[in-house]
Design a protein around this motif. Structure first.
Motif, mmCIF file in Angstrom:
data_model
loop_
_atom_site.group_PDB
_atom_site.id
_atom_site.type_symbol
_atom_site.label_atom_id
_atom_site.label_comp_id
_atom_site.label_asym_id
_atom_site.label_seq_id
_atom_site.Cartn_x
_atom_site.Cartn_y
_atom_site.Cartn_z
ATOM 1 N N GLU A 1 0.091 -1.767 -2.903
ATOM 2 C CA GLU A 1 -1.136 -2.250 -3.129
ATOM 3 C C GLU A 1 -2.607 -1.250 -3.478
ATOM 4 O O GLU A 1 -3.231 -1.354 -4.836
ATOM 5 C CB GLU A 1 -2.008 -3.449 -2.577
ATOM 6 N N ALA A 2 -2.181 -0.535 -2.888
ATOM 7 C CA ALA A 2 -4.129 0.318 -2.889
ATOM 8 C C ALA A 2 -4.367 1.651 -4.326
ATOM 9 O O ALA A 2 -4.478 2.087 -4.652
ATOM 10 C CB ALA A 2 -3.465 1.459 -1.715
ATOM 11 N N GLU A 3 -1.948 1.743 -4.714
ATOM 12 C CA GLU A 3 -2.529 2.742 -5.572
ATOM 13 C C GLU A 3 -2.371 1.744 -6.653
ATOM 14 O O GLU A 3 -3.231 2.554 -7.630
ATOM 15 C CB GLU A 3 -0.630 3.014 -5.611
ATOM 16 N N HIS A 4 -2.279 0.578 -6.804
ATOM 17 C CA HIS A 4 -3.251 -0.605 -8.205
ATOM 18 C C HIS A 4 -4.638 -0.699 -7.991
ATOM 19 O O HIS A 4 -4.705 -0.169 -8.623
ATOM 20 C CB HIS A 4 -2.355 -1.286 -8.132
ATOM 21 N N PHE A 5 -4.852 -0.309 -6.861
ATOM 22 C CA PHE A 5 -6.039 -0.843 -6.659
ATOM 23 C C PHE A 5 -6.894 0.063 -6.955
ATOM 24 O O PHE A 5 -8.025 0.676 -7.676
ATOM 25 C CB PHE A 5 -6.321 -1.284 -5.119
ATOM 26 N N ALA A 6 -6.553 1.667 -6.649
ATOM 27 C CA ALA A 6 -7.779 2.745 -6.838
ATOM 28 C C ALA A 6 -7.207 2.907 -8.546
ATOM 29 O O ALA A 6 -8.435 3.537 -9.406
ATOM 30 C CB ALA A 6 -6.357 4.338 -6.801
#
Length: 254
Positions: A222-227
């Protein structure tokens, strides 16, 4: 101080203390909370952790201005340190929720063992409305707790919902009058602190171990997509609209 830490009767209490900003969380606050969980794990006198908010609000979620000024989501970012530590805490974690719980103010509750909320509490997960994606492994945990359709309604539309829906979805244990929730949650945390620490630790591990690797992997995914999406035009439009107090216009984006 924006985060207040107290130790008493075997309970470490983390209080969000930024009522003028509805306890919106900055990077510095995430770091303080991550550090508090780290210290709680090492301190044998701490048998349970309680999270609450001061000023009648649990948390308005991320402080958007702070987040835009320092949007780092690398592996050591304070927000990810906090999410990893609350999601892997060996000791019981109790939450007392009053007022609004927005974004991470709701998703962090999915990692707590007991959640008590005021009858007037309001929850929301407005990630898509901000041109972003869910975080804190909520895209994994909320469908498991609440069922896919209810989770989809909350994560895709991002509309606020009340404590009765939260109870029905299964991530709030009990609702009560707002003036009672902090004291009741502390009482429950003290009950946990008085029980055998090893039994609590192993029992919690047995309940959570099967999903532990999935949760850790989903937080990172999720953090990769969020960033990536944080830098996209849709998020820029959503954030600009927020600061300009207008409705965002996504019609020009595919």
């Amino acid at each position: 101080m924006d985060i207040l830490i107290e130790r008493a009767d075997g309970v470490l209490t983390i209080a969000l203390n930024r009522p003028d900003k509805k306890n919106a969380i900055t990077a510095a606050m995430y770091q303080e909370m991550a550090d508090a969980f780290f210290e709680a794990e090492k301190d044998a006198t701490v048998r349970a952790v309680l999270i609450r908010g001061n000023g009648g609000t649990f948390s308005a979620g991320n402080d958007l201005e702070d987040f835009m000024n320092a949007p780092s989501l690398d592996h050591d970012a304070p927000v990810l340190q906090f999410l990893r530590r609350i999601s892997t805490a060996h000791k019981p974690v109790v939450a007392a929720v009053a007022g609004a719980a927005v974004g991470v103010g709701t998703t962090m509750l999915l990692h707590c063992d007991l959640v008590y909320a005021a009858s007037t509490a309001k929850f929301s997960l407005p990630f898509v409305q901000l041109g972003l994606v869910p975080e804190a492994a909520s895209s994994l945990l909320l469908p498991r707790v609440a069922g896919y359709q209810r989770a989809a309604e909350k994560l895709l539309l991002g509309e606020a919902f009340d404590v009765h829906e939260a109870l029905g979805m299964g991530f709030v244990n009990r609702a009560m009058d707002a003036e009672e929730v902090d004291a009741f949650a502390l009482k429950q945390a003290k009950k946990l602190a008085a029980l055998p620490a090893s039994s609590l630790r192993v029992s919690k591990s047995l309940m959570k171990s099967a999903a532990a690797r999935e949760v850790a992997a989903r937080i990172d995914e999720e953090a990769e997509h969020f960033a990536r999406m944080l830098k996209a035009p849709e998020a820029r439009e959503a954030f600009q609209a927020f600061f300009e107090k207008r409705k965002p216009d996504f019609s020009r984006f595919d």
